[in-house]
Design a protein around this motif. Sequence first.
Motif, PDB file in Angstrom:
ATOM      1  N   PRO A  33      41.034  43.508  41.553  1.00 56.91           N
ATOM      2  CA  PRO A  33      41.666  42.456  42.300  1.00 56.91           C
ATOM      3  C   PRO A  33      42.855  41.629  41.413  1.00 56.91           C
ATOM      4  O   PRO A  33      42.572  41.533  40.077  1.00 56.91           O
ATOM      5  N   GLY A  34      43.874  41.127  41.929  1.00 60.09           N
ATOM      6  CA  GLY A  34      45.103  40.521  41.672  1.00 60.09           C
ATOM      7  C   GLY A  34      45.912  41.046  41.032  1.00 60.09           C
ATOM      8  O   GLY A  34      47.059  40.512  40.208  1.00 60.09           O
ATOM      9  N   THR A  35      45.894  42.369  40.598  1.00 60.98           N
ATOM     10  CA  THR A  35      46.827  43.176  40.153  1.00 60.98           C
ATOM     11  C   THR A  35      48.259  43.355  40.938  1.00 60.98           C
ATOM     12  O   THR A  35      49.463  42.990  40.632  1.00 60.98           O
ATOM     13  N   LEU A  36      48.002  43.357  42.308  1.00 63.36           N
ATOM     14  CA  LEU A  36      49.274  43.292  43.135  1.00 63.36           C
ATOM     15  C   LEU A  36      49.960  42.077  42.932  1.00 63.36           C
ATOM     16  O   LEU A  36      51.192  41.940  42.910  1.00 63.36           O
ATOM     17  N   ALA A  37      49.413  40.968  43.124  1.00 63.02           N
ATOM     18  CA  ALA A  37      49.892  39.577  42.855  1.00 63.02           C
ATOM     19  C   ALA A  37      50.486  39.750  41.445  1.00 63.02           C
ATOM     20  O   ALA A  37      51.695  39.089  41.523  1.00 63.02           O
ATOM     21  N   ARG A  38      50.022  40.212  40.638  1.00 63.70           N
ATOM     22  CA  ARG A  38      50.649  40.259  39.358  1.00 63.70           C
ATOM     23  C   ARG A  38      52.126  40.852  39.277  1.00 63.70           C
ATOM     24  O   ARG A  38      52.908  40.341  38.776  1.00 63.70           O
ATOM     25  N   ALA A  71      53.817  41.650  41.923  1.00 65.97           N
ATOM     26  CA  ALA A  71      55.042  40.744  42.695  1.00 65.97           C
ATOM     27  C   ALA A  71      55.436  39.769  42.121  1.00 65.97           C
ATOM     28  O   ALA A  71      56.506  39.413  42.203  1.00 65.97           O
ATOM     29  N   GLY A  72      54.402  38.782  41.399  1.00 62.72           N
ATOM     30  CA  GLY A  72      54.953  37.794  40.457  1.00 62.72           C
ATOM     31  C   GLY A  72      56.351  38.301  39.419  1.00 62.72           C
ATOM     32  O   GLY A  72      57.098  37.401  39.346  1.00 62.72           O
ATOM     33  N   HIS A  81      50.480  51.431  48.620  1.00 68.48           N
ATOM     34  CA  HIS A  81      49.311  51.445  47.502  1.00 68.48           C
ATOM     35  C   HIS A  81      48.758  52.806  47.523  1.00 68.48           C
ATOM     36  O   HIS A  81      48.127  53.190  48.594  1.00 68.48           O
TER      37      HIS A  81
END
Length: 412
Positions: free
Chosen positions: A337-342, A344-345, A359
Amino acid sequence: MGLAVSFEDIEKARETLSDKVLRTPSITAPALGEALGVDLTLKLENLQRTGSFKARGAYVKLASLSEEERRRGVIAMSAGNHAQGVAYHATALGIRSTIVMPAATPFTKVEKTRNFGATVVQYGDTLAESREKVEELVTEHGYILIHPYDDPLIIAGQGTAGLELMQDVPDLDTLVVPIGGGGLISGIALAARHFNPNIEIIGVQTEQYPSMYQALRGEEPQFGGETLAEGIAVKVPGKLTMKICSELVSEIILVGETEIERAVNGCAEHQNLVAEGAGAAGIAAMLKEPDRFAGKRVGTVICGGNIDQRMLATVLLRGLTRHGRLARLRIDITDQPGTLARVAGIIGKSGANIVEVHHQRMFQDVPVKKAELEVLVETRNPDHVLEIVAELDAADLKTRVMSNMAMETAPL
């Protein structure tokens, strides 16, 4: 023995065409010309009601028919532009028209031809096979054949485009004209040489269909394959046009699909012009041999704009990819969790825009605790793409550029 068409024939054709076709503009093209290194003028035949120069010769020929010939109806074989020219003017003149088109003709050209009032018969894989159907229908119904290029009236009609261009821009050094069967370049060459006996006339054909190029050299014809410039994919040049080209055309340049695609994209990006592959062939020749034209006053005919919308969209997207303004990145990530958001950031902070994300966990050789992201991003240029890759790599996110980018500076 003289040529089948004279300048006086072209002048008569111009009178016949009065108010029947658009006197298209001849425009300077500073942005496109600067990219190509030439002083460039474009004759915009893509603005004709039927989308190409073919309306000129079609009307001149149709207007010459007797009442008895008009009652019999007319027939033509065409992959699109000649079809639309014949259909449009035949309907306006109250003449029944039948057009035989290859089975694989783009939908947009088939529908436009029908909408102009013709009966469309789709037959065969090539124009040569369509010709067999035409001959069958002529025998059965007595139709009058309107040949796409090997007819003096057709050549004279197409030559009016050259007459107008030379009236507008008399000081051109060179004219670059696409060649299919040779009707357009024959008419233009005759008109241009009347105004300027020293002007250089250069033809353009595709590498897949170099029919005139080979015929003038006495070579065995070799052709075939898919081309974006289907409008000039002609296997057999005209006899009349061959003689004119042998006397007036100094050179024929063969262009590949890459140059044609870049030319279509360049017309859209630099001049806001929609050109089909054949219509942009003159630009493709300048891309193929830039030193040949450098610094010259060059005119070319954007001879058609009837390109399938899906194909145009594909060409434009591929152009964005080639120039590094649209890039596909493959990124190795940890599946947590959170890797995709990272990811994108990081991409967002770099100033790029994410267009699409895929993905991948299941079907490639990816460790079970890993995954791959394929991200389509909108960027400024190739350097910007490399900056994004460097920032992702620095964050332990191994990244590869999957799209083809021209890292060197390219004109189009």
